[in-house]
Write a protein that holds these residues in place. Structure first.
Motif, PDB file in Angstrom:
ATOM      1  N   GLU A 139       0.830  -1.237   0.050  1.00 38.22           N
ATOM      2  CA  GLU A 139      -0.051  -0.066  -0.104  1.00 38.22           C
ATOM      3  C   GLU A 139       0.670   1.197   0.000  1.00 38.22           C
ATOM      4  OE1 GLU A 139      -3.909  -1.740   2.369  1.00 38.22           O
ATOM      5  OE2 GLU A 139      -2.179  -0.850   3.514  1.00 38.22           O
ATOM      6  N   ALA A 140       2.019   1.211   0.518  1.00 38.96           N
ATOM      7  CA  ALA A 140       2.943   2.253   0.695  1.00 38.96           C
ATOM      8  C   ALA A 140       3.730   2.602  -0.620  1.00 38.96           C
ATOM      9  CB  ALA A 140       4.049   2.233   1.901  1.00 38.96           C
ATOM     10  N   THR A 141       3.755   1.770  -1.364  1.00 37.68           N
ATOM     11  CA  THR A 141       4.565   1.524  -2.747  1.00 37.68           C
ATOM     12  C   THR A 141       3.869   1.615  -3.784  1.00 37.68           C
ATOM     13  OG1 THR A 141       4.996  -0.732  -2.783  1.00 37.68           O
ATOM     14  CG2 THR A 141       6.475   0.632  -1.572  1.00 37.68           C
ATOM     15  N   LEU A 142       2.303   1.523  -3.766  1.00 33.80           N
ATOM     16  CA  LEU A 142       1.484   1.488  -4.825  1.00 33.80           C
ATOM     17  C   LEU A 142       1.125   2.900  -5.309  1.00 33.80           C
ATOM     18  CD1 LEU A 142      -0.241  -1.752  -4.355  1.00 33.80           C
ATOM     19  CD2 LEU A 142       1.351  -1.424  -6.301  1.00 33.80           C
ATOM     20  N   PRO A 143       0.552   3.177  -6.449  1.00 31.77           N
ATOM     21  CA  PRO A 143      -0.008   4.356  -6.707  1.00 31.77           C
ATOM     22  C   PRO A 143      -1.316   4.443  -6.035  1.00 31.77           C
ATOM     23  CG  PRO A 143      -0.176   2.969  -8.762  1.00 31.77           C
ATOM     24  CD  PRO A 143       0.869   2.335  -7.894  1.00 31.77           C
ATOM     25  N   LEU A 144      -1.756   5.672  -5.750  1.00 34.45           N
ATOM     26  CA  LEU A 144      -3.180   5.820  -5.381  1.00 34.45           C
ATOM     27  C   LEU A 144      -4.214   5.832  -6.317  1.00 34.45           C
ATOM     28  CD1 LEU A 144      -2.429   9.169  -2.953  1.00 34.45           C
ATOM     29  CD2 LEU A 144      -2.295   6.719  -2.204  1.00 34.45           C
ATOM     30  N   THR A 145      -5.347   4.853  -6.017  1.00 37.52           N
ATOM     31  CA  THR A 145      -6.382   4.778  -6.693  1.00 37.52           C
ATOM     32  C   THR A 145      -7.478   4.747  -6.005  1.00 37.52           C
ATOM     33  OG1 THR A 145      -4.939   3.306  -8.217  1.00 37.52           O
ATOM     34  CG2 THR A 145      -7.448   3.222  -8.464  1.00 37.52           C
ATOM     35  N   SER A 146      -8.170   5.802  -6.082  1.00 37.30           N
ATOM     36  CA  SER A 146      -9.531   5.933  -5.153  1.00 37.30           C
ATOM     37  C   SER A 146     -10.634   5.475  -5.496  1.00 37.30           C
ATOM     38  CB  SER A 146      -9.809   7.539  -5.299  1.00 37.30           C
ATOM     39  OG  SER A 146     -10.084   7.992  -6.750  1.00 37.30           O
ATOM     40  N   THR A 147     -10.681   4.953  -6.751  1.00 37.54           N
ATOM     41  CA  THR A 147     -11.893   3.945  -7.169  1.00 37.54           C
ATOM     42  C   THR A 147     -11.513   2.766  -7.980  1.00 37.54           C
ATOM     43  OG1 THR A 147     -12.119   4.899  -9.221  1.00 37.54           O
ATOM     44  CG2 THR A 147     -13.254   6.056  -7.685  1.00 37.54           C
ATOM     45  N   ALA A 148     -12.460   1.756  -8.205  1.00 37.06           N
ATOM     46  CA  ALA A 148     -11.950   0.449  -8.798  1.00 37.06           C
ATOM     47  C   ALA A 148     -11.817   0.681 -10.231  1.00 37.06           C
ATOM     48  CB  ALA A 148     -13.096  -0.606  -8.511  1.00 37.06           C
ATOM     49  N   GLN A 149     -11.918   1.820 -10.851  1.00 40.24           N
ATOM     50  CA  GLN A 149     -12.033   2.156 -12.349  1.00 40.24           C
ATOM     51  C   GLN A 149     -10.493   2.130 -12.640  1.00 40.24           C
ATOM     52  OE1 GLN A 149     -14.717   2.229 -14.614  1.00 40.24           O
ATOM     53  NE2 GLN A 149     -15.511   1.673 -12.864  1.00 40.24           N
ATOM     54  N   ILE A 150     -10.177   1.641 -14.024  1.00 47.94           N
ATOM     55  CA  ILE A 150      -9.063   1.681 -14.561  1.00 47.94           C
ATOM     56  C   ILE A 150      -9.132   2.485 -15.926  1.00 47.94           C
ATOM     57  CG2 ILE A 150      -7.159   0.257 -15.654  1.00 47.94           C
ATOM     58  CD1 ILE A 150      -7.231   0.026 -12.860  1.00 47.94           C
ATOM     59  N   SER A 151      -8.495   3.397 -16.150  1.00 43.81           N
ATOM     60  CA  SER A 151      -8.603   4.473 -17.222  1.00 43.81           C
ATOM     61  C   SER A 151      -8.603   3.411 -18.524  1.00 43.81           C
ATOM     62  CB  SER A 151      -7.587   5.459 -17.322  1.00 43.81           C
ATOM     63  OG  SER A 151      -6.057   4.804 -17.627  1.00 43.81           O
ATOM     64  N   THR A 152      -9.648   4.040 -19.535  1.00 52.45           N
ATOM     65  CA  THR A 152      -9.828   3.135 -20.627  1.00 52.45           C
ATOM     66  C   THR A 152      -8.968   3.520 -21.997  1.00 52.45           C
ATOM     67  OG1 THR A 152     -11.761   2.649 -20.020  1.00 52.45           O
ATOM     68  CG2 THR A 152     -11.482   2.196 -22.285  1.00 52.45           C
ATOM     69  N   LEU A 153      -8.001   2.725 -22.578  1.00 59.30           N
ATOM     70  CA  LEU A 153      -7.307   3.057 -23.544  1.00 59.30           C
ATOM     71  C   LEU A 153      -7.975   2.095 -24.692  1.00 59.30           C
ATOM     72  CD1 LEU A 153      -4.630   4.542 -24.757  1.00 59.30           C
ATOM     73  CD2 LEU A 153      -3.762   2.458 -24.415  1.00 59.30           C
ATOM     74  N   TYR A 154      -8.134   2.753 -26.120  1.00 55.93           N
ATOM     75  CA  TYR A 154      -8.757   2.053 -26.944  1.00 55.93           C
ATOM     76  C   TYR A 154      -8.231   1.180 -27.985  1.00 55.93           C
ATOM     77  CZ  TYR A 154     -13.106   4.594 -25.410  1.00 55.93           C
ATOM     78  OH  TYR A 154     -13.939   4.785 -24.435  1.00 55.93           O
ATOM     79  N   TYR A 155      -7.014   1.594 -27.917  1.00 53.70           N
ATOM     80  CA  TYR A 155      -5.905   0.606 -28.847  1.00 53.70           C
ATOM     81  C   TYR A 155      -5.094  -0.234 -28.265  1.00 53.70           C
ATOM     82  CZ  TYR A 155      -2.450  -0.782 -31.797  1.00 53.70           C
ATOM     83  OH  TYR A 155      -1.231  -1.568 -32.392  1.00 53.70           O
ATOM     84  N   ILE A 156      -5.065  -1.604 -28.376  1.00 53.96           N
ATOM     85  CA  ILE A 156      -4.117  -2.537 -27.864  1.00 53.96           C
ATOM     86  C   ILE A 156      -3.787  -3.293 -28.969  1.00 53.96           C
ATOM     87  CG2 ILE A 156      -4.085  -4.676 -26.206  1.00 53.96           C
ATOM     88  CD1 ILE A 156      -6.468  -3.542 -24.489  1.00 53.96           C
ATOM     89  N   GLY A 157      -2.637  -3.564 -29.069  1.00 54.78           N
ATOM     90  CA  GLY A 157      -1.723  -3.923 -30.172  1.00 54.78           C
ATOM     91  C   GLY A 157      -1.742  -5.596 -29.768  1.00 54.78           C
ATOM     92  N   PRO A 158      -1.628  -6.461 -30.896  1.00 51.05           N
ATOM     93  CA  PRO A 158      -1.679  -7.796 -30.709  1.00 51.05           C
ATOM     94  C   PRO A 158      -0.452  -8.435 -29.648  1.00 51.05           C
ATOM     95  CG  PRO A 158      -0.817  -7.147 -32.870  1.00 51.05           C
ATOM     96  CD  PRO A 158      -1.287  -5.929 -32.268  1.00 51.05           C
ATOM     97  N   ASP A 159       0.700  -7.735 -29.825  1.00 49.64           N
ATOM     98  CA  ASP A 159       1.781  -8.038 -28.629  1.00 49.64           C
ATOM     99  C   ASP A 159       1.369  -7.693 -27.298  1.00 49.64           C
ATOM    100  OD1 ASP A 159       1.596  -5.389 -29.542  1.00 49.64           O
ATOM    101  OD2 ASP A 159       3.531  -5.108 -28.512  1.00 49.64           O
ATOM    102  N   LYS A 160       0.311  -7.064 -26.973  1.00 54.64           N
ATOM    103  CA  LYS A 160       0.045  -6.762 -25.761  1.00 54.64           C
ATOM    104  C   LYS A 160      -1.414  -7.487 -25.113  1.00 54.64           C
ATOM    105  CE  LYS A 160       2.184  -2.310 -26.000  1.00 54.64           C
ATOM    106  NZ  LYS A 160       1.782  -0.775 -26.091  1.00 54.64           N
TER     107      LYS A 160
END
Length: 282
Positions: A139-160
């Motif tokens: 908890e002390a080393t992770l980024p702060l995330t206030s909600t369960a939402q993960i920002s949406t990115l619309y492009y994901i390449g086949p390698d990912k």
């Protein structure tokens, strides 16, 4: 390949050409229409199954077509637009899984709180302390995330995509773990109320009840851990070792899910300790 990779001079092919031309909202709507897990409009049209396309969806497609055409129209025509967030993009599916996890964990927390005083364990302080210390470190080393939402990115390449598929499996098994644990606890509490629970089973149940808050705390780390992992994937900092670690995480939660159905709290806790240790080094 629904992510639509187009090579064009002056445009980043890793991002895709359609997104800046059509906009994220139109692209997201097209994704949900054509992706395999969605409406599969392309499949139905190409296989002559037009009758299976309902009229509201036809209207939706017609408006989408107008939006696309207006993007290429002369300047005297104002482009049509609308706001839309994909429901079937891999990140949207991860979001849904996190929301379900949170709801299941909240339900289990209430169940544990109701019976915590009724069932007091005799042998778990060291294990609880160890799990809590691991959680506090992360908890002390992770980024702060206030909600369960993960920002949406619309492009994901086949390698990912392999990473996204793996992360989806991990989150689904986390959800299965907490659901199985809740089902087991409810079943054992029913036996306790009916006075059909043996002394060893009662002792086992008391230990699980005591550990539930810690298990829920471990699951509460999912959003920031997922955000950190996705950022690493998007930054192309993933490696063969990174992929192996994620596969280990999947195995941990597969074991947690199966052991929760059998009330094997010691095996669950052991797997979670290994998981938290791996997350420290991820």
């Amino acid at each position: 390949q629904w992510w639509c990779i187009f090579k064009s001079s002056g445009i980043n092919a890793e991002y895709g050409v359609l997104i800046p031309i059509l906009g994220k909202d139109v692209f997201a709507a097209l994704l949900d229409l054509f992706v395999h897990a969605g409406m599969r409009v392309r499949d139905k049209l190409s296989h002559g199954e037009c009758r299976d396309i309902e009229s509201p969806l036809v209207n939706h497609m017609f408006y989408l077509s107008l939006c696309i055409l207006s993007s290429f129209a002369e300047h005297n025509i104002s482009p049509l637009s609308f706001t839309y967030a994909s429901q079937l993009h891999p990140r949207a599916l991860l979001n849904k899984c996190l929301v379900k996890q949170q709801a299941a964990a909240d339900k289990l927390s209430v169940l544990a709180a109701q019976h915590a005083t009724q069932l007091s364990p005799k042998t778990t302080p060291e294990l609880i302390t160890e799990l809590q210390e691991q959680c506090e470190f992360l908890e002390a080393t992770l980024p702060l995330t206030s909600t369960a939402q993960i920002s949406t990115l619309y492009y994901i390449g086949p390698d990912k995509m392999k990473f996204y598929n793996l992360l989806q499996s991990i989150e689904e098994n986390k959800l299965l773990f907490i659901v199985n644990l809740s089902t087991t606890v409810e079943s054992r509490l029913g036996c306790l109320a009916a006075r059909t629970l043996r002394s060893r089973q009662r002792e086992n149940l008391s230990v699980i009840i005591a550990l539930i808050p810690v298990y829920v705390r471990v699951l509460a780390l999912s959003p920031p851990l997922l955000e950190k992992t996705l950022n690493r994937v998007e930054a192309d900092e993933s490696s063969a070792k990174f992929l192996r670690n994620l596969k280990h995480v999947l195995k941990y939660f597969q074991n947690c899910a199966s052991n929760a159905a059998e009330s094997k709290w010691n095996l669950i806790s052991s797997a979670l300790l290994q998981y938290l240790d791996d997350m420290r080094n991820l």
